[in-house]
Design an enzyme around this catalytic site. Sequence first.
Site, PDB file in Angstrom:
ATOM      1  N   LYS A   1       0.871  -1.240   0.160  1.00  0.00           N
ATOM      2  CA  LYS A   1       0.070   0.042  -0.053  1.00  0.00           C
ATOM      3  C   LYS A   1       0.720   1.371   0.083  1.00  0.00           C
ATOM      4  CE  LYS A   1      -4.426  -1.454   0.682  1.00  0.00           C
ATOM      5  NZ  LYS A   1      -5.315  -1.841   1.457  1.00  0.00           N
TER       6      LYS A   1
ATOM      7  N   LYS B   1      -5.789 -11.352  -8.926  1.00  0.00           N
ATOM      8  CA  LYS B   1      -7.044 -11.893  -8.000  1.00  0.00           C
ATOM      9  C   LYS B   1      -8.067 -10.947  -8.445  1.00  0.00           C
ATOM     10  CE  LYS B   1      -7.908 -11.613  -3.103  1.00  0.00           C
ATOM     11  NZ  LYS B   1      -7.553 -11.260  -1.828  1.00  0.00           N
TER      12      LYS B   1
ATOM     13  N   LYS C   1     -11.597  -5.088  -7.109  1.00  0.00           N
ATOM     14  CA  LYS C   1     -12.100  -3.737  -7.766  1.00  0.00           C
ATOM     15  C   LYS C   1     -11.136  -2.759  -8.431  1.00  0.00           C
ATOM     16  CE  LYS C   1     -14.323   0.452  -5.982  1.00  0.00           C
ATOM     17  NZ  LYS C   1     -16.077   0.666  -6.862  1.00  0.00           N
TER      18      LYS C   1
END
Length: 331
Positions: free
Chosen positions: A114, A194, A197
């Site tokens: 992240k 995977k 969104k």
Amino acid sequence: MNAKKRAFSGIQPTGKVHLGNLLGAIRNWVDLQDVYDCTFCIVDWHAMTVDYDPSQMRARILDCAVALIASGVDPNRCTLFVQSDVPEHTELAWYLMTCAPVSRLELQTQYKDKSAQHAENLNAGLLTYPVLQAADILAHRAEVVPVGEDQAQHLELSRELARKFNNRFGFVFPEPETVLTPARRILGTDGKAKMSKSKDNTLDVLATPDELWAKLRGAVTDEQRLRRADPGRPEVCNVFSWHRLLSPETTVAEIEGACRAASIGCIDCKKKFHESLLAALDPIRAKAEALYANPDAVFAMLAEGAAKARRSARETMALARARCGFGPPPV
Ligand code: TRP
């Protein structure tokens, strides 16, 4: 007396719920309602660690709650609530933060990913994200936490924080056990990443049949099967892996044989999958429509869940506070 173990899990209100969420987490939650005393949380505070539009948050929470309830998460058989309705979670997160070495947090893979993705907004919330997650779990003294593999490292930290707190202040928290979700990673329409969104490779649970077909049509199959006459290799085809998750066994066997024999093409195979997909999603979409017709009723269910969750978290915090030397001593 309730002899069932306490289970806790959380889901971020990212907006539209997709097939990966449904087969990965949600179906498992539905099944576990019979096994454990389940608490499920829509973690809106976790969703704050990246930039977002506050005017959209309520709609995102509604979307998430509707998808969960329509899929079979039953507020009468579990506690379903929104994290920000239970402020005890942030209070406990602070206590646990004083038990968490910064160096330990910096090593979390999700933080490393992240922080690379959000270099322009590297806020402390991204670093302390797993501490709030530990607080979610420990505020309810949960014994088991059903999650996907990607959360295993965070749960290792939850256990460490429980241990550290208990050693430092006296026993409050059982160490929560990770129960891995049975479903493997579900890949998206690109056949590589995977389903997520952020990758724009999803099949959305509440999409219309036409929208689903549009996504499916373009889904990557066996990339070496260039012509209809070429025999296919189901073992490397992502659409076939979806069949295995959703289609009846006889269909799976038929598709496998026909693909290898090149007696069906990829579009035929996708049409079959579309049928299986609609069989699974039609009832969910119908329930969701009914729930969307009365959002107040959905928010009322969440408020009831929050009241239950607050009772549980307050009890834990009364003990935790006393252990830390705040307020009256423990009884
Ligand atoms: N971090 C989890 C995820 O991204 C969501 C989550 C928040 C969670 N709090 C939790 C999961 C507590 C299990 C238990 O999927």
